[in-house]
Write a protein that holds these residues in place. Structure first.
Motif, short mmCIF file in Angstrom:
data_model
loop_
_atom_site.label_atom_id
_atom_site.label_comp_id
_atom_site.label_asym_id
_atom_site.label_seq_id
_atom_site.Cartn_x
_atom_site.Cartn_y
_atom_site.Cartn_z
N GLY A 165 37.83 42.86 41.30
CA GLY A 165 36.84 42.73 42.37
C GLY A 165 35.76 43.79 42.28
O GLY A 165 34.59 43.51 42.54
N GLU B 112 45.36 37.82 50.33
CA GLU B 112 44.24 38.48 51.00
C GLU B 112 43.36 39.24 50.00
O GLU B 112 42.12 39.12 50.02
CB GLU B 112 44.76 39.43 52.07
N GLU B 113 43.99 40.01 49.12
CA GLU B 113 43.22 40.80 48.14
C GLU B 113 42.54 39.91 47.12
O GLU B 113 41.42 40.22 46.67
CB GLU B 113 44.15 41.81 47.44
N LYS C 260 42.29 44.19 42.63
CA LYS C 260 41.28 45.06 43.23
C LYS C 260 40.28 45.53 42.19
O LYS C 260 39.06 45.59 42.45
CB LYS C 260 41.95 46.26 43.90
N GLU D 40 41.52 36.74 47.61
CA GLU D 40 40.39 36.11 48.31
C GLU D 40 39.22 37.09 48.43
O GLU D 40 38.06 36.72 48.24
CB GLU D 40 40.83 35.64 49.69
N ASN D 41 39.55 38.32 48.73
CA ASN D 41 38.51 39.34 48.87
C ASN D 41 37.79 39.59 47.54
O ASN D 41 36.56 39.70 47.49
CB ASN D 41 39.14 40.64 49.38
N LYS E 211 35.52 36.69 46.72
CA LYS E 211 34.34 36.72 47.59
C LYS E 211 33.33 37.77 47.08
O LYS E 211 32.11 37.51 47.06
CB LYS E 211 34.74 37.04 49.02
N ILE E 212 33.84 38.95 46.70
CA ILE E 212 32.95 40.00 46.21
C ILE E 212 32.19 39.54 44.97
O ILE E 212 30.97 39.72 44.85
CB ILE E 212 33.75 41.27 45.90
N ASP F 170 29.68 36.72 45.88
CA ASP F 170 28.51 37.29 46.55
C ASP F 170 27.57 37.94 45.53
O ASP F 170 26.34 37.83 45.66
CB ASP F 170 28.92 38.32 47.59
#
Length: 226
Positions: free
Chosen positions: A185, A210-211, A182, A213-214, A217-218, A221
């Motif tokens: 990210g 899940e975390e 986290k 991948e998130n 992605k952040i 982006d």
């Protein structure tokens, strides 16, 4: 001098009077609160500190800092003082919060005080010494102090923390690994992506996947908008 000019001057003088009188009133209030901070009743000391937190000026911050420095004060009151310093965000408190975090003799190595100091430091961005102290805290013997340090490094967002957070990705503790994911990210440093992809490739836990991948992605982006 015209009547209008005289009226304007009177209004200016009245405004100055209000400012000065309010300043004296605030000073008087702080003096009373400082006296109450010395009371034997911990509830009165706590209520005085809460009022100082609402005022939030330099004198109030210094008084709250003295509560933290008081070795004889109840640890629950000291924790609330640390939280108030985090809420006020006055940079005067940074050195003291670092001391709470990294000086075991100052806090008697109390994990609760250290955890709260680590979380509080996450409110102070652009302070290299806060980042250094949080990085050092990654070696703390208490798991949740380490976890708090990771969370705050993510909140601050300083890229110097990335290599240390990457190392935490392989920690045996689930809580440490997920916190590091986290935090990476939040920092959004492209250097972290290969390490996060490795975690993703080897992950068996749904939450870790899940975390991760998130986080990827952040960061991706962020790269696309640069």
């Amino acid at each position: 001098m015209s009547i209008s000019s005289t009226f304007k001057n009177m209004m200016v003088l009245y405004a100055l009077f209000l400012i000065v009188s309010q300043g004296h009133a605030a000073s008087h209030d702080i003096d009373k609160l400082l006296i109450r901070l010395q009371h034997d009743d911990p509830k009165l000391r706590l209520s005085a500190m809460e009022e100082l937190g609402k005022i939030g000026d330099g004198d109030s911050v210094m008084a709250i800092m003295k509560v933290v420095e008081n070795q004889g004060e109840d640890w629950k009151i000291k924790i609330r003082a640390i939280k108030l310093l985090a809420e006020i965000k006055n940079p005067m408190a940074v050195d003291l919060l670092i001391k709470v975090l990294d000086d075991p003799f100052f806090t008697y190595d109390c994990p609760a005080l250290k955890w709260n100091a680590a979380i509080a430091l996450g409110n102070f961005k652009n302070y290299a010494k806060a980042v250094d102290a949080l990085i050092d805290a990654l070696n703390d013997k208490t798991l949740y102090v380490k976890e708090a340090a990771i969370q705050s490094l993510g909140e601050i967002g300083d890229r110097r923390a990335v290599p240390y957070l990457v190392l935490a990705l392989s920690d045996k503790s689930f809580a440490i690994r997920i916190s590091a994911i986290k935090a990476l990210g939040k920092i959004r440093d492209v250097e972290a992506i290969p390490f996060l992809r490795k975690v993703l490739d080897n992950a068996t836990d749904y939450y870790i996947k899940e975390e991760t991948e998130n986080a990827i992605k952040i960061i991706s982006d962020q790269m696309s908008h640069q």
